[in-house]
Design a protein around this motif. Structure first.
Motif, mmCIF file in Angstrom:
data_model
loop_
_atom_site.group_PDB
_atom_site.id
_atom_site.type_symbol
_atom_site.label_atom_id
_atom_site.label_comp_id
_atom_site.label_asym_id
_atom_site.label_seq_id
_atom_site.Cartn_x
_atom_site.Cartn_y
_atom_site.Cartn_z
ATOM 1 N N ARG A 102 0.839 -1.209 0.000
ATOM 2 C CA ARG A 102 0.000 0.000 0.000
ATOM 3 C C ARG A 102 0.874 1.259 0.000
ATOM 4 O O ARG A 102 0.577 2.223 -0.694
ATOM 5 C CB ARG A 102 -0.927 0.013 1.208
ATOM 6 N N LEU A 103 1.942 1.253 0.796
ATOM 7 C CA LEU A 103 2.836 2.401 0.893
ATOM 8 C C LEU A 103 3.454 2.742 -0.458
ATOM 9 O O LEU A 103 3.524 3.910 -0.835
ATOM 10 C CB LEU A 103 3.948 2.129 1.916
ATOM 11 N N ILE A 104 3.901 1.734 -1.197
ATOM 12 C CA ILE A 104 4.577 1.978 -2.473
ATOM 13 C C ILE A 104 3.608 1.916 -3.659
ATOM 14 O O ILE A 104 4.030 1.927 -4.801
ATOM 15 C CB ILE A 104 5.767 1.021 -2.680
ATOM 16 N N LYS A 105 2.303 1.870 -3.345
ATOM 17 C CA LYS A 105 1.252 1.857 -4.368
ATOM 18 C C LYS A 105 1.402 0.690 -5.344
ATOM 19 O O LYS A 105 1.314 0.842 -6.552
ATOM 20 C CB LYS A 105 1.197 3.193 -5.095
ATOM 21 N N GLN A 106 1.643 -0.483 -4.768
ATOM 22 C CA GLN A 106 1.764 -1.701 -5.555
ATOM 23 C C GLN A 106 0.450 -2.467 -5.427
ATOM 24 O O GLN A 106 0.013 -2.780 -4.324
ATOM 25 C CB GLN A 106 2.910 -2.558 -5.036
#
Length: 166
Positions: A102-106
């Motif tokens: 979620r943090l790296i928008k994966q």
């Protein structure tokens, strides 16, 4: 007895995984098209908490002081949210792979029943220019010093030539 329930074919990479009833303490992680069975934390919520060694084995990411790194790529973890990503229980270090995604928008998807987690490719450009195929506007001088903006050429074909000394 392992009961086969589902055959999951993932078009990208032509990976075929035969899933089974999910064991309480293991999950199958598909990352970069490679399926790896990993240990999971007991009583883990809807997030995927895996051991730090399984993080490296399944994704090639390692935790360093500067963040979560893979080769030359490093993602710093927000200090105020560190507990959302890293935890130590009973002498084992755990990492929340789903929260990191979620943090790296994966993008990722999970089949909880069969214990399979699939992590997709990250977007190459997070700012939307690549998705929209629209270059950001900029202004540069020509050889005579006259300023020109990219937006001046909207609707026309433009060839951009760039060069760097490094």
């Amino acid at each position: 007895m392992i009961k086969c329930l589902l055959m999951l074919a993932i078009i990208t990479g032509y990976v075929v995984v035969v899933a089974r009833d999910a064991d309480q303490n293991t999950r199958t992680v598909i990352y970069d098209g490679i399926a790896t069975e990993v240990a999971v934390a007991e009583n883990s919520s809807s997030d995927l908490w895996i051991t730090v060694s399984d993080l490296t084995r399944a994704t090639r990411f390692v935790i360093k002081p500067q963040g979560v790194c893979r080769d030359e790529l490093c993602f710093p973890l927000p200090k105020s949210r560190k507990a959302e990503f890293v935890s130590k229980r009973d002498g084992t270090s755990w990492f929340n792979l789903s929260e990191f995604a979620r943090l790296i928008k994966q993008p990722f998807v999970t089949d909880q029943k069969n214990g399979v987690w699939y992590f997709g490719a990250r977007a190459a450009e997070q700012n939307g220019y690549l998705t929209s195929l629209e270059a950001p506007n900029f202004t540069l001088p020509d050889l005579n010093g006259k300023l020109h903006s990219l937006s001046d050429f909207r609707g026309k074909k433009v060839l951009l030539v760039t060069w760097a000394s490094w």
